[in-house]
Design an enzyme around this catalytic site. Structure first.
Site, PDB file in Angstrom:
ATOM      1  N   GLY A  50       0.870  -1.172   0.000  1.00 33.67           N
ATOM      2  CA  GLY A  50       0.000   0.000   0.000  1.00 33.67           C
ATOM      3  C   GLY A  50       0.907   1.221   0.000  1.00 33.67           C
ATOM      4  O   GLY A  50       1.814   1.317   0.842  1.00 33.67           O
ATOM      5  N   ALA A  51       0.672   2.147  -0.936  1.00 29.65           N
ATOM      6  CA  ALA A  51       1.654   3.217  -1.155  1.00 29.65           C
ATOM      7  C   ALA A  51       2.046   3.987   0.119  1.00 29.65           C
ATOM      8  O   ALA A  51       3.241   4.138   0.399  1.00 29.65           O
ATOM      9  CB  ALA A  51       1.142   4.161  -2.242  1.00 29.65           C
ATOM     10  N   ARG A  92      10.151  -0.780  -4.832  1.00 27.61           N
ATOM     11  CA  ARG A  92       8.912  -0.800  -5.639  1.00 27.61           C
ATOM     12  C   ARG A  92       8.821   0.541  -6.360  1.00 27.61           C
ATOM     13  O   ARG A  92       8.831   1.592  -5.709  1.00 27.61           O
ATOM     14  CB  ARG A  92       7.676  -1.058  -4.759  1.00 27.61           C
ATOM     15  CG  ARG A  92       7.691  -2.464  -4.158  1.00 27.61           C
ATOM     16  CD  ARG A  92       6.335  -2.875  -3.646  1.00 27.61           C
ATOM     17  NE  ARG A  92       5.400  -3.187  -4.707  1.00 27.61           N
ATOM     18  CZ  ARG A  92       4.085  -3.325  -4.502  1.00 27.61           C
ATOM     19  NH1 ARG A  92       3.570  -3.146  -3.295  1.00 27.61           N
ATOM     20  NH2 ARG A  92       3.278  -3.636  -5.501  1.00 27.61           N
ATOM     21  N   GLN A 199      -5.449  -8.869  -2.576  1.00 27.02           N
ATOM     22  CA  GLN A 199      -5.470  -7.907  -1.466  1.00 27.02           C
ATOM     23  C   GLN A 199      -6.901  -7.580  -1.034  1.00 27.02           C
ATOM     24  O   GLN A 199      -7.139  -7.239   0.124  1.00 27.02           O
ATOM     25  CB  GLN A 199      -4.753  -6.605  -1.863  1.00 27.02           C
ATOM     26  CG  GLN A 199      -3.252  -6.724  -2.040  1.00 27.02           C
ATOM     27  CD  GLN A 199      -2.859  -7.039  -3.465  1.00 27.02           C
ATOM     28  OE1 GLN A 199      -3.590  -7.702  -4.194  1.00 27.02           O
ATOM     29  NE2 GLN A 199      -1.686  -6.594  -3.881  1.00 27.02           N
ATOM     30  N   ASP A 240      -1.614   4.840  -6.184  1.00 29.54           N
ATOM     31  CA  ASP A 240      -0.165   4.687  -5.981  1.00 29.54           C
ATOM     32  C   ASP A 240       0.596   5.911  -6.474  1.00 29.54           C
ATOM     33  O   ASP A 240       1.649   6.253  -5.929  1.00 29.54           O
ATOM     34  CB  ASP A 240       0.332   3.412  -6.650  1.00 29.54           C
ATOM     35  CG  ASP A 240      -0.171   2.219  -5.866  1.00 29.54           C
ATOM     36  OD1 ASP A 240      -1.312   1.782  -6.108  1.00 29.54           O
ATOM     37  OD2 ASP A 240       0.534   1.777  -4.948  1.00 29.54           O
ATOM     38  N   ASN A 250      -3.085   2.895 -10.072  1.00 29.26           N
ATOM     39  CA  ASN A 250      -3.530   2.122  -8.902  1.00 29.26           C
ATOM     40  C   ASN A 250      -3.522   0.648  -9.300  1.00 29.26           C
ATOM     41  O   ASN A 250      -3.227   0.295 -10.456  1.00 29.26           O
ATOM     42  CB  ASN A 250      -4.917   2.587  -8.444  1.00 29.26           C
ATOM     43  CG  ASN A 250      -5.296   2.004  -7.084  1.00 29.26           C
ATOM     44  OD1 ASN A 250      -4.509   2.069  -6.136  1.00 29.26           O
ATOM     45  ND2 ASN A 250      -6.467   1.418  -6.975  1.00 29.26           N
ATOM     46  N   LYS A 251      -3.834  -0.196  -8.349  1.00 27.46           N
ATOM     47  CA  LYS A 251      -3.782  -1.648  -8.546  1.00 27.46           C
ATOM     48  C   LYS A 251      -4.450  -2.076  -9.853  1.00 27.46           C
ATOM     49  O   LYS A 251      -5.519  -1.580 -10.200  1.00 27.46           O
ATOM     50  CB  LYS A 251      -4.457  -2.315  -7.343  1.00 27.46           C
ATOM     51  CG  LYS A 251      -4.521  -3.812  -7.358  1.00 27.46           C
ATOM     52  CD  LYS A 251      -3.199  -4.491  -7.568  1.00 27.46           C
ATOM     53  CE  LYS A 251      -2.135  -4.085  -6.588  1.00 27.46           C
ATOM     54  NZ  LYS A 251      -0.774  -4.546  -6.988  1.00 27.46           N
TER      55      LYS A 251
HETATM   56  O1  MRU Z   1       0.600  -3.907  -4.677  1.00 32.55           O
HETATM   57  P1  MRU Z   1      -0.024  -3.221  -3.493  1.00 32.55           P
HETATM   58  O2  MRU Z   1      -0.821  -4.124  -2.616  1.00 32.55           O
HETATM   59  O3  MRU Z   1       0.993  -2.401  -2.716  1.00 32.55           O
HETATM   60  O4  MRU Z   1      -1.034  -2.186  -4.174  1.00 32.55           O
HETATM   61  C1  MRU Z   1      -1.777  -1.331  -3.360  1.00 32.55           C
HETATM   62  C2  MRU Z   1      -2.701  -0.442  -4.093  1.00 32.55           C
HETATM   63  O5  MRU Z   1      -2.757  -0.420  -5.310  1.00 32.55           O
HETATM   64  C3  MRU Z   1      -3.495   0.521  -3.266  1.00 32.55           C
HETATM   65  O6  MRU Z   1      -4.736   0.769  -3.844  1.00 32.55           O
HETATM   66  C4  MRU Z   1      -2.710   1.830  -3.180  1.00 32.55           C
HETATM   67  O7  MRU Z   1      -1.391   1.611  -2.808  1.00 32.55           O
HETATM   68  C5  MRU Z   1      -3.349   2.772  -2.236  1.00 32.55           C
HETATM   69  S1  MRU Z   1      -3.178   2.255  -0.572  1.00 32.55           S
HETATM   70  C6  MRU Z   1      -3.822   3.441   0.431  1.00 32.55           C
END
Ligand code: MRU
Length: 358
Positions: A50-51, A92, A199, A240, A250-251
Protein backbone atom coordinates in the site's frame (compact mmCIF):
# COMPACT_ATOMS: atom_id res chain seq x y z
CA UNK A 1 -19.13 2.47 17.81
CA UNK A 2 -15.41 1.98 18.57
CA UNK A 3 -13.50 0.30 15.79
CA UNK A 4 -10.49 -2.00 15.86
CA UNK A 5 -7.84 -0.86 13.40
CA UNK A 6 -4.68 -2.87 12.62
CA UNK A 7 -1.38 -0.99 12.68
CA UNK A 8 0.50 -1.86 9.51
CA UNK A 9 3.82 -0.22 10.46
CA UNK A 10 5.13 1.10 13.77
CA UNK A 11 8.25 1.35 15.90
CA UNK A 12 9.18 -1.43 18.26
CA UNK A 13 12.15 0.11 20.05
CA UNK A 14 14.29 1.12 17.09
CA UNK A 15 13.09 -1.74 14.84
CA UNK A 16 10.35 -1.44 12.25
CA UNK A 17 7.43 -3.63 13.27
CA UNK A 18 5.12 -4.68 10.45
CA UNK A 19 2.22 -7.08 10.12
CA UNK A 20 3.35 -9.71 7.60
CA UNK A 21 0.46 -9.21 5.17
CA UNK A 22 1.43 -12.19 3.01
CA UNK A 23 0.09 -14.44 5.80
CA UNK A 24 -3.33 -12.84 6.16
CA UNK A 25 -6.14 -13.73 6.58
CA UNK A 26 -5.20 -17.08 8.10
CA UNK A 27 -2.30 -15.98 10.27
CA UNK A 28 -1.62 -12.70 12.07
CA UNK A 29 2.11 -12.32 12.63
CA UNK A 30 4.16 -9.23 13.37
CA UNK A 31 7.82 -9.12 12.40
CA UNK A 32 10.56 -6.70 13.45
CA UNK A 33 12.96 -5.49 10.77
CA UNK A 34 16.35 -3.81 11.11
CA UNK A 35 18.64 -5.07 8.34
CA UNK A 36 18.43 -3.27 5.02
CA UNK A 37 18.11 -6.52 3.04
CA UNK A 38 15.17 -7.66 5.20
CA UNK A 39 13.46 -4.30 4.81
CA UNK A 40 13.86 -4.31 1.03
CA UNK A 41 12.64 -7.92 0.86
CA UNK A 42 9.58 -7.10 3.00
CA UNK A 43 8.61 -4.25 0.67
CA UNK A 44 9.27 -6.24 -2.53
CA UNK A 45 7.39 -9.29 -1.32
CA UNK A 46 4.41 -7.15 -0.19
CA UNK A 47 4.78 -8.14 3.47
CA UNK A 48 4.17 -4.43 3.95
CA UNK A 49 2.29 -2.82 1.07
CA UNK A 50 0.00 0.00 0.00
CA UNK A 51 1.65 3.22 -1.15
CA UNK A 52 1.51 5.21 2.13
CA UNK A 53 2.55 2.23 4.30
CA UNK A 54 5.46 1.48 1.98
CA UNK A 55 6.56 5.11 2.29
CA UNK A 56 6.41 4.95 6.09
CA UNK A 57 8.24 1.60 6.16
CA UNK A 58 10.90 3.02 3.81
CA UNK A 59 11.47 6.11 5.97
CA UNK A 60 11.54 4.16 9.23
CA UNK A 61 13.56 1.38 7.60
CA UNK A 62 16.25 3.80 6.50
CA UNK A 63 16.59 4.94 10.10
CA UNK A 64 16.51 1.45 11.63
CA UNK A 65 19.03 0.07 9.16
CA UNK A 66 21.58 2.78 10.01
CA UNK A 67 21.56 2.38 13.76
CA UNK A 68 24.24 -0.39 13.82
CA UNK A 69 26.59 1.90 11.86
CA UNK A 70 26.72 5.00 14.04
CA UNK A 71 30.36 4.28 14.94
CA UNK A 72 31.46 4.77 11.33
CA UNK A 73 33.20 7.97 10.31
CA UNK A 74 30.77 10.69 9.22
CA UNK A 75 31.56 10.33 5.47
CA UNK A 76 31.26 6.53 5.73
CA UNK A 77 27.90 6.83 7.46
CA UNK A 78 26.63 9.27 4.84
CA UNK A 79 27.77 6.95 2.04
CA UNK A 80 25.97 4.04 3.68
CA UNK A 81 22.87 6.18 4.17
CA UNK A 82 22.78 7.01 0.45
CA UNK A 83 23.25 3.32 -0.44
CA UNK A 84 20.42 2.19 1.85
CA UNK A 85 18.18 4.98 0.54
CA UNK A 86 18.83 3.90 -3.07
CA UNK A 87 18.03 0.27 -2.24
CA UNK A 88 14.78 1.23 -0.53
CA UNK A 89 13.64 3.61 -3.29
CA UNK A 90 14.20 0.88 -5.89
CA UNK A 91 12.23 -1.77 -4.00
CA UNK A 92 8.91 -0.80 -5.64
CA UNK A 93 8.85 1.78 -8.41
CA UNK A 94 5.22 2.83 -8.99
CA UNK A 95 4.03 4.20 -5.64
CA UNK A 96 5.07 7.84 -5.22
CA UNK A 97 5.19 7.73 -1.42
CA UNK A 98 8.25 5.48 -1.12
CA UNK A 99 10.65 7.86 -2.85
CA UNK A 100 8.94 10.89 -1.28
CA UNK A 101 9.36 9.54 2.27
CA UNK A 102 12.89 8.16 1.85
CA UNK A 103 14.00 11.46 0.25
CA UNK A 104 12.49 13.39 3.13
CA UNK A 105 14.55 11.48 5.71
CA UNK A 106 17.72 11.28 3.59
CA UNK A 107 17.61 15.05 2.96
CA UNK A 108 18.52 15.64 6.61
CA UNK A 109 21.99 14.27 5.95
CA UNK A 110 22.81 17.18 3.68
CA UNK A 111 21.15 19.75 5.93
CA UNK A 112 23.25 18.83 8.90
CA UNK A 113 26.92 19.13 8.00
CA UNK A 114 27.85 19.98 11.53
CA UNK A 115 25.92 17.25 13.33
CA UNK A 116 27.40 14.18 14.99
CA UNK A 117 26.27 10.77 13.72
CA UNK A 118 24.03 10.27 16.74
CA UNK A 119 22.46 13.72 16.39
CA UNK A 120 21.84 13.14 12.71
CA UNK A 121 20.31 9.72 13.41
CA UNK A 122 17.99 11.13 16.10
CA UNK A 123 16.76 13.82 13.70
CA UNK A 124 16.12 11.17 11.07
CA UNK A 125 14.18 9.03 13.54
CA UNK A 126 12.02 12.02 14.50
CA UNK A 127 11.37 12.77 10.82
CA UNK A 128 10.30 9.18 10.10
CA UNK A 129 7.99 9.30 13.12
CA UNK A 130 6.53 12.56 11.82
CA UNK A 131 5.83 10.91 8.45
CA UNK A 132 3.92 8.13 10.24
CA UNK A 133 1.96 10.55 12.41
CA UNK A 134 1.17 12.91 9.55
CA UNK A 135 -0.12 9.99 7.50
CA UNK A 136 -2.40 8.93 10.35
CA UNK A 137 -3.84 12.45 10.48
CA UNK A 138 -4.13 12.70 6.68
CA UNK A 139 -6.18 9.48 6.65
CA UNK A 140 -8.68 11.00 9.10
CA UNK A 141 -8.92 14.17 7.01
CA UNK A 142 -9.48 12.11 3.85
CA UNK A 143 -12.25 10.33 5.75
CA UNK A 144 -13.85 13.65 6.73
CA UNK A 145 -13.76 14.96 3.16
CA UNK A 146 -15.06 11.69 1.71
CA UNK A 147 -17.85 11.12 4.24
CA UNK A 148 -20.33 13.59 2.64
CA UNK A 149 -20.27 11.40 -0.49
CA UNK A 150 -22.09 8.70 1.49
CA UNK A 151 -25.72 8.52 2.57
CA UNK A 152 -27.59 6.27 4.96
CA UNK A 153 -27.78 2.90 3.13
CA UNK A 154 -25.15 3.71 0.45
CA UNK A 155 -23.33 0.84 -1.26
CA UNK A 156 -19.66 1.53 -1.97
CA UNK A 157 -17.40 -0.58 -4.16
CA UNK A 158 -13.66 -0.61 -3.49
CA UNK A 159 -10.66 -2.40 -5.02
CA UNK A 160 -7.44 -3.85 -3.62
CA UNK A 161 -6.73 -2.68 -0.08
CA UNK A 162 -6.59 1.03 0.63
CA UNK A 163 -7.36 0.62 4.30
CA UNK A 164 -5.52 0.62 7.61
CA UNK A 165 -3.23 -2.13 6.34
CA UNK A 166 -2.05 0.18 3.56
CA UNK A 167 -1.41 3.32 5.63
CA UNK A 168 -0.40 4.71 9.00
CA UNK A 169 -4.04 5.30 9.99
CA UNK A 170 -7.57 4.35 8.94
CA UNK A 171 -6.73 4.11 5.25
CA UNK A 172 -7.56 6.28 2.26
CA UNK A 173 -10.47 4.77 0.29
CA UNK A 174 -11.68 3.01 3.45
CA UNK A 175 -11.34 6.08 5.69
CA UNK A 176 -14.81 7.51 4.89
CA UNK A 177 -16.25 4.04 5.50
CA UNK A 178 -14.68 3.77 8.95
CA UNK A 179 -15.91 7.27 9.84
CA UNK A 180 -19.39 6.38 8.57
CA UNK A 181 -19.40 3.35 10.89
CA UNK A 182 -18.10 5.43 13.82
CA UNK A 183 -20.94 7.89 13.29
CA UNK A 184 -23.71 5.36 12.91
CA UNK A 185 -24.21 5.62 9.13
CA UNK A 186 -25.18 2.25 7.64
CA UNK A 187 -23.03 1.64 4.55
CA UNK A 188 -22.58 -1.57 2.56
CA UNK A 189 -19.15 -2.25 1.09
CA UNK A 190 -18.41 -4.38 -1.95
CA UNK A 191 -14.76 -5.52 -2.04
CA UNK A 192 -13.30 -6.90 -5.24
CA UNK A 193 -10.96 -9.84 -4.63
CA UNK A 194 -8.09 -8.17 -6.60
CA UNK A 195 -6.23 -10.78 -8.56
CA UNK A 196 -3.61 -12.08 -8.61
CA UNK A 197 -2.46 -11.40 -5.04
CA UNK A 198 -5.96 -11.03 -3.57
CA UNK A 199 -5.47 -7.91 -1.47
CA UNK A 200 -9.25 -7.37 -1.62
CA UNK A 201 -10.26 -10.76 -0.28
CA UNK A 202 -7.27 -11.43 1.97
CA UNK A 203 -6.87 -7.93 3.42
CA UNK A 204 -9.87 -5.62 2.82
CA UNK A 205 -12.44 -8.27 3.71
CA UNK A 206 -10.32 -9.16 6.76
CA UNK A 207 -9.85 -5.66 8.16
CA UNK A 208 -13.42 -4.49 7.47
CA UNK A 209 -14.95 -7.70 8.83
CA UNK A 210 -12.79 -7.49 11.95
CA UNK A 211 -13.96 -3.91 12.49
CA UNK A 212 -17.60 -4.99 12.20
CA UNK A 213 -18.36 -3.28 8.87
CA UNK A 214 -20.76 -4.77 6.33
CA UNK A 215 -18.57 -6.18 3.53
CA UNK A 216 -19.42 -8.44 0.56
CA UNK A 217 -16.66 -10.03 -1.48
CA UNK A 218 -16.97 -10.31 -5.26
CA UNK A 219 -14.69 -11.85 -7.88
CA UNK A 220 -12.96 -9.22 -10.03
CA UNK A 221 -14.88 -10.49 -13.03
CA UNK A 222 -18.17 -9.92 -11.16
CA UNK A 223 -17.55 -6.21 -10.53
CA UNK A 224 -19.72 -4.89 -13.38
CA UNK A 225 -22.52 -7.29 -12.47
CA UNK A 226 -22.19 -6.27 -8.82
CA UNK A 227 -22.50 -2.58 -9.75
CA UNK A 228 -25.78 -3.39 -11.46
CA UNK A 229 -27.16 -6.13 -9.19
CA UNK A 230 -26.03 -4.86 -5.78
CA UNK A 231 -26.95 -1.23 -6.48
CA UNK A 232 -23.50 0.30 -6.07
CA UNK A 233 -23.83 4.10 -5.57
CA UNK A 234 -20.20 5.10 -5.55
CA UNK A 235 -16.76 3.60 -6.21
CA UNK A 236 -13.82 4.70 -4.03
CA UNK A 237 -10.31 3.35 -4.63
CA UNK A 238 -6.82 4.30 -3.49
CA UNK A 239 -3.85 5.42 -5.59
CA UNK A 240 -0.16 4.69 -5.98
CA UNK A 241 0.71 7.77 -8.02
CA UNK A 242 -1.39 10.71 -9.20
CA UNK A 243 0.07 13.02 -11.83
CA UNK A 244 -0.51 16.62 -12.92
CA UNK A 245 -3.36 15.94 -15.38
CA UNK A 246 -5.25 13.83 -12.79
CA UNK A 247 -4.38 10.40 -14.25
CA UNK A 248 -4.09 7.80 -11.50
CA UNK A 249 -1.95 4.68 -11.21
CA UNK A 250 -3.53 2.12 -8.90
CA UNK A 251 -3.78 -1.65 -8.55
CA UNK A 252 -4.34 -3.52 -11.80
CA UNK A 253 -8.06 -3.74 -12.45
CA UNK A 254 -8.82 -0.17 -11.34
CA UNK A 255 -9.06 1.07 -14.94
CA UNK A 256 -11.62 -1.61 -15.81
CA UNK A 257 -13.68 -0.64 -12.75
CA UNK A 258 -13.64 3.03 -13.80
CA UNK A 259 -14.91 2.06 -17.26
CA UNK A 260 -17.65 -0.12 -15.76
CA UNK A 261 -18.62 2.67 -13.34
CA UNK A 262 -18.88 5.16 -16.20
CA UNK A 263 -21.12 2.74 -18.10
CA UNK A 264 -23.45 2.51 -15.10
CA UNK A 265 -23.35 6.25 -14.32
CA UNK A 266 -21.71 5.58 -10.94
CA UNK A 267 -19.31 8.29 -9.66
CA UNK A 268 -15.73 7.00 -9.43
CA UNK A 269 -13.52 8.61 -6.75
CA UNK A 270 -9.86 8.18 -5.86
CA UNK A 271 -8.73 8.80 -2.26
CA UNK A 272 -5.07 9.58 -1.49
CA UNK A 273 -2.89 11.84 0.62
CA UNK A 274 -1.03 14.56 -1.29
CA UNK A 275 2.17 12.57 -0.64
CA UNK A 276 0.90 10.30 -3.46
CA UNK A 277 0.80 13.19 -5.95
CA UNK A 278 3.73 13.40 -8.34
CA UNK A 279 3.19 16.70 -10.12
CA UNK A 280 6.52 16.44 -11.94
CA UNK A 281 4.84 14.02 -14.37
CA UNK A 282 2.42 15.52 -16.80
CA UNK A 283 0.38 12.43 -17.78
CA UNK A 284 -0.14 8.83 -16.76
CA UNK A 285 1.82 7.64 -19.81
CA UNK A 286 4.99 8.71 -17.96
CA UNK A 287 4.36 6.58 -14.86
CA UNK A 288 6.71 3.64 -14.46
CA UNK A 289 4.60 0.55 -13.94
CA UNK A 290 5.97 -2.27 -11.82
CA UNK A 291 6.09 -5.68 -13.46
CA UNK A 292 5.64 -8.65 -11.20
CA UNK A 293 6.93 -12.19 -11.66
CA UNK A 294 4.89 -14.30 -14.11
CA UNK A 295 4.56 -16.93 -11.36
CA UNK A 296 2.22 -14.63 -9.42
CA UNK A 297 -0.29 -15.42 -12.17
CA UNK A 298 0.71 -18.89 -13.25
CA UNK A 299 1.53 -20.36 -9.83
CA UNK A 300 -0.30 -18.07 -7.43
CA UNK A 301 0.01 -19.14 -3.79
CA UNK A 302 2.01 -22.21 -4.76
CA UNK A 303 -0.43 -24.02 -7.08
CA UNK A 304 0.16 -24.21 -10.82
CA UNK A 305 -2.81 -22.64 -12.61
CA UNK A 306 -1.39 -22.11 -16.14
CA UNK A 307 0.85 -24.05 -18.52
CA UNK A 308 4.56 -23.62 -17.81
CA UNK A 309 5.42 -21.79 -21.02
CA UNK A 310 2.43 -19.47 -21.43
CA UNK A 311 3.21 -15.79 -22.04
CA UNK A 312 2.05 -13.62 -19.14
CA UNK A 313 1.21 -9.91 -18.81
CA UNK A 314 1.81 -9.18 -15.14
CA UNK A 315 1.85 -5.44 -14.53
CA UNK A 316 0.96 -4.67 -10.93
CA UNK A 317 -0.82 -1.37 -11.66
CA UNK A 318 -2.81 0.33 -14.39
CA UNK A 319 -3.50 3.95 -15.18
CA UNK A 320 -7.04 5.31 -15.00
CA UNK A 321 -7.47 8.36 -17.21
CA UNK A 322 -8.54 11.52 -15.42
CA UNK A 323 -11.70 11.84 -17.54
CA UNK A 324 -13.17 8.80 -15.74
CA UNK A 325 -12.53 10.24 -12.26
CA UNK A 326 -15.20 12.34 -10.51
CA UNK A 327 -12.85 13.62 -7.83
CA UNK A 328 -9.58 13.12 -5.93
CA UNK A 329 -10.31 12.95 -2.21
CA UNK A 330 -7.30 14.25 -0.24
CA UNK A 331 -6.56 15.60 3.23
CA UNK A 332 -6.91 19.09 1.74
CA UNK A 333 -10.37 18.49 0.27
CA UNK A 334 -11.73 17.04 -2.99
CA UNK A 335 -9.98 18.11 -6.19
CA UNK A 336 -12.40 18.16 -9.14
CA UNK A 337 -11.85 18.23 -12.91
CA UNK A 338 -10.30 19.88 -14.81
CA UNK A 339 -7.39 18.60 -12.75
CA UNK A 340 -4.58 20.55 -14.40
CA UNK A 341 -6.33 23.66 -13.10
CA UNK A 342 -7.50 22.36 -9.73
CA UNK A 343 -4.05 20.87 -8.97
CA UNK A 344 -2.15 23.97 -10.11
CA UNK A 345 -2.16 25.57 -6.64
CA UNK A 346 -0.68 22.40 -5.11
CA UNK A 347 1.99 22.35 -7.80
CA UNK A 348 2.80 26.06 -7.22
CA UNK A 349 3.17 25.61 -3.48
CA UNK A 350 5.56 22.67 -4.07
CA UNK A 351 7.60 24.69 -6.52
CA UNK A 352 7.91 27.48 -3.93
CA UNK A 353 9.20 24.95 -1.40
CA UNK A 354 11.63 23.60 -4.04
CA UNK A 355 10.02 20.14 -4.02
CA UNK A 356 9.56 19.71 -7.77
CA UNK A 357 13.13 19.06 -8.78
CA UNK A 358 13.35 15.35 -9.73
O1 MRU B 1 0.60 -3.91 -4.68
P1 MRU B 1 -0.02 -3.22 -3.49
O2 MRU B 1 -0.82 -4.12 -2.62
O3 MRU B 1 0.99 -2.40 -2.72
O4 MRU B 1 -1.03 -2.19 -4.17
C1 MRU B 1 -1.78 -1.33 -3.36
C2 MRU B 1 -2.70 -0.44 -4.09
O5 MRU B 1 -2.76 -0.42 -5.31
C3 MRU B 1 -3.49 0.52 -3.27
O6 MRU B 1 -4.74 0.77 -3.84
C4 MRU B 1 -2.71 1.83 -3.18
O7 MRU B 1 -1.39 1.61 -2.81
C5 MRU B 1 -3.35 2.77 -2.24
S1 MRU B 1 -3.18 2.25 -0.57
C6 MRU B 1 -3.82 3.44 0.43
Amino acid sequence: MSIEIPRAVRWHGDSVRIIDQTLLPTEYREVDLVQIDDLVEAIRALRVRGAPAIGIAGAMGLVASLKPYLDLSEPELRARLMRHADQLRAARPTGANLKWAVDRVAALATELPAATNVELWRKMRAEATAILEEDREMCRQIGEHGLPLLDQGSTVLTHCNAGALATGGIGTALAPLYLAAERGLRVKIVATETRPLLQGSRLTAWELGRAGLDVTLVADGAAAAAMHRLGVNVVIVGADRIVANGDVANKIGTYALAIAAAHHGIPFYVAAPTSTFDLTLSSGEEIRIEERAAEELSRGFGRQTAPDDVAVFSEAFDVTPARLIAGLITEKGIFRPPYRESLAALSESRKKRGECSE
